[in-house]
Design a protein around this motif. Structure first.
Motif, PDB file in Angstrom:
ATOM      1  N   GLU A 180     -10.897 -63.705 -37.451  1.00 39.65           N
ATOM      2  CA  GLU A 180     -11.767 -64.613 -36.715  1.00 39.65           C
ATOM      3  C   GLU A 180     -10.980 -65.844 -36.266  1.00 39.65           C
ATOM      4  O   GLU A 180     -11.214 -66.379 -35.189  1.00 39.65           O
ATOM      5  CB  GLU A 180     -12.951 -65.029 -37.590  1.00 39.65           C
ATOM      6  CG  GLU A 180     -13.922 -65.968 -36.894  1.00 39.65           C
ATOM      7  CD  GLU A 180     -15.108 -66.351 -37.762  1.00 39.65           C
ATOM      8  OE1 GLU A 180     -15.820 -67.307 -37.392  1.00 39.65           O
ATOM      9  OE2 GLU A 180     -15.312 -65.709 -38.802  1.00 39.65           O
ATOM     10  N   TYR A 181     -10.095 -66.304 -37.119  1.00 37.34           N
ATOM     11  CA  TYR A 181      -9.191 -67.383 -36.757  1.00 37.34           C
ATOM     12  C   TYR A 181      -7.817 -66.781 -36.476  1.00 37.34           C
ATOM     13  O   TYR A 181      -7.299 -65.974 -37.247  1.00 37.34           O
ATOM     14  CB  TYR A 181      -9.052 -68.394 -37.889  1.00 37.34           C
ATOM     15  CG  TYR A 181     -10.232 -69.342 -38.037  1.00 37.34           C
ATOM     16  CD1 TYR A 181     -11.181 -69.489 -37.036  1.00 37.34           C
ATOM     17  CD2 TYR A 181     -10.375 -70.104 -39.197  1.00 37.34           C
ATOM     18  CE1 TYR A 181     -12.245 -70.353 -37.177  1.00 37.34           C
ATOM     19  CE2 TYR A 181     -11.435 -70.981 -39.346  1.00 37.34           C
ATOM     20  CZ  TYR A 181     -12.374 -71.095 -38.336  1.00 37.34           C
ATOM     21  OH  TYR A 181     -13.430 -71.959 -38.478  1.00 37.34           O
ATOM     22  N   LYS A 182      -7.219 -67.199 -35.353  1.00 40.28           N
ATOM     23  CA  LYS A 182      -5.872 -66.760 -35.005  1.00 40.28           C
ATOM     24  C   LYS A 182      -5.089 -67.965 -34.487  1.00 40.28           C
ATOM     25  O   LYS A 182      -5.593 -68.727 -33.659  1.00 40.28           O
ATOM     26  CB  LYS A 182      -5.896 -65.673 -33.924  1.00 40.28           C
ATOM     27  CG  LYS A 182      -6.508 -64.357 -34.366  1.00 40.28           C
ATOM     28  CD  LYS A 182      -6.451 -63.335 -33.240  1.00 40.28           C
ATOM     29  CE  LYS A 182      -7.065 -62.007 -33.661  1.00 40.28           C
ATOM     30  NZ  LYS A 182      -7.019 -61.012 -32.564  1.00 40.28           N
ATOM     31  N   VAL A 183      -3.890 -68.126 -34.997  1.00 40.89           N
ATOM     32  CA  VAL A 183      -3.015 -69.209 -34.554  1.00 40.89           C
ATOM     33  C   VAL A 183      -1.652 -68.606 -34.236  1.00 40.89           C
ATOM     34  O   VAL A 183      -1.017 -68.005 -35.116  1.00 40.89           O
ATOM     35  CB  VAL A 183      -2.872 -70.299 -35.633  1.00 40.89           C
ATOM     36  CG1 VAL A 183      -1.823 -71.326 -35.208  1.00 40.89           C
ATOM     37  CG2 VAL A 183      -4.199 -70.984 -35.886  1.00 40.89           C
ATOM     38  N   PRO A 184      -1.178 -68.714 -33.002  1.00 39.60           N
ATOM     39  CA  PRO A 184       0.155 -68.186 -32.669  1.00 39.60           C
ATOM     40  C   PRO A 184       1.229 -68.828 -33.547  1.00 39.60           C
ATOM     41  O   PRO A 184       1.197 -70.023 -33.826  1.00 39.60           O
ATOM     42  CB  PRO A 184       0.326 -68.571 -31.193  1.00 39.60           C
ATOM     43  CG  PRO A 184      -1.068 -68.749 -30.671  1.00 39.60           C
ATOM     44  CD  PRO A 184      -1.870 -69.277 -31.814  1.00 39.60           C
ATOM     45  N   ASN A 185       2.157 -67.996 -33.978  1.00 41.59           N
ATOM     46  CA  ASN A 185       3.307 -68.411 -34.796  1.00 41.59           C
ATOM     47  C   ASN A 185       2.944 -68.752 -36.235  1.00 41.59           C
ATOM     48  O   ASN A 185       3.817 -69.175 -36.997  1.00 41.59           O
ATOM     49  CB  ASN A 185       4.050 -69.604 -34.174  1.00 41.59           C
ATOM     50  CG  ASN A 185       5.139 -69.164 -33.206  1.00 41.59           C
ATOM     51  OD1 ASN A 185       5.575 -68.015 -33.234  1.00 41.59           O
ATOM     52  ND2 ASN A 185       5.559 -70.060 -32.341  1.00 41.59           N
ATOM     53  N   LEU A 186       1.686 -68.579 -36.650  1.00 37.60           N
ATOM     54  CA  LEU A 186       1.305 -68.834 -38.038  1.00 37.60           C
ATOM     55  C   LEU A 186       1.078 -67.500 -38.739  1.00 37.60           C
ATOM     56  O   LEU A 186       0.231 -66.704 -38.325  1.00 37.60           O
ATOM     57  CB  LEU A 186       0.035 -69.680 -38.112  1.00 37.60           C
ATOM     58  CG  LEU A 186      -0.482 -69.962 -39.535  1.00 37.60           C
ATOM     59  CD1 LEU A 186       0.560 -70.719 -40.355  1.00 37.60           C
ATOM     60  CD2 LEU A 186      -1.801 -70.747 -39.480  1.00 37.60           C
ATOM     61  N   HIS A 187       1.842 -67.236 -39.788  1.00 38.45           N
ATOM     62  CA  HIS A 187       1.759 -65.982 -40.526  1.00 38.45           C
ATOM     63  C   HIS A 187       1.472 -66.297 -41.993  1.00 38.45           C
ATOM     64  O   HIS A 187       2.230 -67.038 -42.633  1.00 38.45           O
ATOM     65  CB  HIS A 187       3.062 -65.192 -40.402  1.00 38.45           C
ATOM     66  CG  HIS A 187       3.530 -65.012 -38.988  1.00 38.45           C
ATOM     67  ND1 HIS A 187       3.025 -64.041 -38.149  1.00 38.45           N
ATOM     68  CD2 HIS A 187       4.441 -65.712 -38.253  1.00 38.45           C
ATOM     69  CE1 HIS A 187       3.626 -64.125 -36.965  1.00 38.45           C
ATOM     70  NE2 HIS A 187       4.481 -65.125 -37.003  1.00 38.45           N
ATOM     71  N   ILE A 188       0.385 -65.754 -42.517  1.00 36.56           N
ATOM     72  CA  ILE A 188      -0.014 -66.005 -43.894  1.00 36.56           C
ATOM     73  C   ILE A 188       0.486 -64.860 -44.766  1.00 36.56           C
ATOM     74  O   ILE A 188       0.151 -63.698 -44.547  1.00 36.56           O
ATOM     75  CB  ILE A 188      -1.540 -66.153 -44.006  1.00 36.56           C
ATOM     76  CG1 ILE A 188      -2.011 -67.337 -43.145  1.00 36.56           C
ATOM     77  CG2 ILE A 188      -1.949 -66.365 -45.458  1.00 36.56           C
ATOM     78  CD1 ILE A 188      -3.505 -67.492 -43.085  1.00 36.56           C
TER      79      ILE A 188
END
Length: 703
Positions: A180-188
């Motif tokens: 539901e949440y997506k942020v480019p370049n952020l990998h959890i």
């Protein structure tokens, strides 16, 4: 056609004679016409048109940005990083998190948040009627800049790989997991997802486990709707997450990879995480959670004196876990009886604990079992004991670690802002001239040290007699003192003498109690210019404006001036002690008292002027008195050894001892140190102090 082909194969056109060294293709000069036969762009060969990294790849490792996500881009530029590894307390809060966060957690987050203003922090810390959320509007309590990342207003310039920490919102993490949440370049990185970075000739496998490790919460999922555990603004690790991480690591195992275990809690302090890193076959562990001002780099071999000591740490963690497991076992096993997947995850996690030693004494670390013991008892992986390297990071505001990877080698570069020791230097301000470093050695050799930058103060006796040098002031001479034979009986002091050393002889003659010597009036000690200051001492002060903001409007008007006192300290001066004490009383409690060390916030104390540095007479041995004769027996207060502080205590107990914050300087060590045992011998040979009160005499010594 053959002729045309030869043009491009056997000879080079003029525009290709000088090639750009950074590109495999020749470029036309600006405005030049293309060569005949060159129709458009030439086709790329396999290695052309590809960005090739020629230097090392830099991986920036940081911890605890606490929602200040803009700083990720700034730190990346400063460290020249190609990607970032973050170890938790990232700031996984959105616009709805404030209503779910608990009061205690909110106070903790606000206290250390770089996004909340200082006045708001002071208001929260000072307490008040009602909860924090009712006393402050939501606009004054920004928990994180994550909403800016989600909306696209803020972008991450390089890839960021992170686990979650102890202060995060579980609902936000579940939204990331559900996409539901997506942020480019952020990998959890979590127990279900690992990352592989093929950089610098190294395949770097990132395995992560977020949350705090709390033994009694290992079987509690909190408000989590999936396998993620947390609630009310905090998150922790569960045993099922550990089991799933073991399953993930086994599925992606490749012996050619270099494994990095990323955690929020430190494996150095959590034995179960230490054992888990061994199970994962990790080459490195990177953690945070200790909030040090310096990063640490170690392996278990470097911090444990023996394998038994290491086993003891693991055994203690195992015993702590077993206490919880035996308590909840009857409830956990029936709860997962119908879920085969969770049963397998629990078995994976329990197998990690089962391999931990139960006692500090164990098997032979070099292979085989000790006679009379089981081969599995207390065995530990010695290769991990010596080869797995651990990094614990400082908070992002204070430092970072860079892994520099090139040609298959992983180098490190660690940077830290460190502790602020400027307050110690501040104690030297306004305390008079400082003794040169060579004073101690020169005095002990019978040579007077060089004069300080300020001339020594000479006092005149009220009776109009000759001037004399106070015993605590260094004389401004640099010539060696002549060696004087030890006298037997003190001689009368002449009323006048051209000898420049005569005033000193006058001052020291009375020290030995000569009854026929008329003492001139004692000279007062030089005044300390700081004695007249009525003020408050403010440590960790960055500017005058920050200092003024600590006070109320009424007290600001009473401030006479703010004086710099060292690198990061200030003295706020008032006209009267009443004004000073009233201002101190109205300060917020966290500015006057602090339960834990935090050098980022000002701390206010009553200004106590440091005592003026005092020095012994020439020769550096203080005032020496003879152990013989009637002077001491007559109660002469000057007899015997006296420390530079003027008291009868040792140097470490006198006024020159090192004080607390805002206190006096370190005591002078101008040569009196370690002389107590010689004080009964009436002076040292070759020293020009009061041990030699008069010129040589042929009279026999007193019996």
């Amino acid at each position: 056609m053959a002729t045309s082909r030869n043009i491009y194969t056997d000879t080079k056109p003029s525009y290709q004679q000088t090639r750009n060294p950074y590109n495999n293709q020749g470029y036309l000069a600006n405005g030049a016409a293309p060569h005949p036969g060159q129709l458009g762009a030439t086709p790329l060969l396999p290695n052309q048109g590809r960005v090739i990294q020629t230097g090392p790849i830099r991986v920036l490792c940081i911890a605890d940005v606490r929602g200040n996500l803009r700083s990720l881009n700034e730190l990346a530029k400063t460290a020249r990083a190609d990607c970032i590894i973050h170890t938790g307390d990232f700031g996984f809060y959105d616009d709805t998190s404030l209503e779910r966060i608990a009061e205690k957690t909110l106070k903790h987050v606000a206290q250390y948040s770089p996004l909340i203003s200082e006045p708001t922090k002071k208001g929260i810390a000072s307490g008040g009627a009602g909860p924090v959320k009712s006393r402050f509007p939501a606009s004054e309590l920004p928990l994180s800049e994550l909403p800016l990342l989600i909306s696209g207003e803020l972008k991450l310039e390089i890839p960021v790989y992170t686990v979650w920490g102890a202060c995060e919102d579980v609902r936000v993490l579940e939204k990331f997991r559900s996409k539901e949440y997506k942020v480019p370049n952020l990998h959890i990185i979590d127990e279900a997802q690992s990352m592989l970075l093929d950089i610098g000739g190294v395949k770097l496998r990132l395995l992560g486990l977020g949350g705090a490790v709390v033994m009694h919460k290992l079987f509690d999922n909190g408000e989590g709707r999936t396998t993620i555990a947390g609630g009310q603004g905090t998150m922790w690790t569960t045993l099922l997450q550990m089991g799933e991480l073991v399953d993930t690591a086994n599925r992606v195992y490749d012996p050619t990879e270099t494994r990095v275990f990323i955690t929020h809690a430190s494996p150095a302090r959590e034995g179960i995480l230490n054992q888990l890193s061994v199970t994962l076959k990790a080459d490195f562990s990177i953690s945070a959670g200790l909030h040090f001002r310096y990063g640490s780099s170690y392996n278990e071999f470097s911090v444990n004196p023996s394998l038994d000591h290491y086993r003891g740490k693991l055994a203690a963690s195992k015993a702590s876990f077993n206490d919880v497991w035996e308590t909840v076992k009857a409830e956990v096993e029936p709860a997962i009886q119908q879920n085969e997947a969770q049963q397998n995850l629990l078995k994976n996690a329990l197998s990690v604990v089962d391999k931990m030693p139960t006692t500090a004494a164990g098997g032979n670390p070099f292979g085989g079992a000790v006679a009379g013991q089981s081969a599995a008892l207390g065995q530990v992986d010695e290769s991990a004991f010596k080869n797995m390297w651990n990094f614990n990071l400082a908070d992002a505001a204070f430092g970072w670690l860079v892994l520099e990877i090139q040609d298959g080698r992983i180098g490190t570069e660690m940077r830290a802002q460190g502790f602020n020791f400027s307050h110690r230097g501040a104690k030297q301000q306004g305390t008079g001239p400082t003794a040169p470093a060579a004073a101690t050695s020169s005095a002990s050799a019978g040579v007077s040290p060089l004069a300080p930058s300020a001339p020594p103060t000479t006092q005149t006796a009220p009776s109009g007699g000759p001037q004399r040098q106070p015993s605590h002031t260094k004389p401004a001479v640099s010539t060696p003192a002549p060696i004087q034979p030890k006298p037997a009986t003190p001689q009368p002091v002449p009323t006048a003498s051209p000898d420049p050393k005569e005033p000193e002889k006058q001052a020291t003659a009375g020290t030995n109690g000569a009854g026929n010597v008329t003492e001139t009036a004692p000279s007062p000690a030089p005044r300390n210019p700081a004695d007249n200051i009525i003020g408050l001492f403010v440590m960790n002060a960055q500017s005058d404006e920050q200092v003024r903001d600590l006070f109320t409007g009424e007290d600001k008007a009473k401030i006479v001036k703010i004086e710099k006192w060292g690198a990061n300290n200030k003295v706020v001066q008032f006209r009267t002690t009443d004004d000073r004490d009233a201002a101190m009383e109205r300060l917020p409690e966290d500015a006057k008292n602090r339960t834990q060390e935090d050098r980022t916030k000002p701390l206010v104390k009553i200004f106590s002027p440091p005592p003026a540095r005092q020095y012994p007479a020439r020769g550096g041995a203080g005032n020496w008195g003879s152990s013989r004769g009637g002077a001491r027996d007559a109660g002469n207060p000057q007899s015997g050894y006296r420390s530079a502080g003027g008291g009868t205590a040792s140097d470490s107990e006198g006024t020159g001892r090192r004080g607390g914050r805002g206190g006096g300087p370190r005591g002078g060590r101008g040569g009196e140190r370690g002389r107590g045992a010689r004080g009964q011998r009436g002076g040292l040979k070759g020293e020009g102090g009061s041990g030699s009160p008069a010129p040589s005499s042929s009279a026999p010594a007193d019996s």
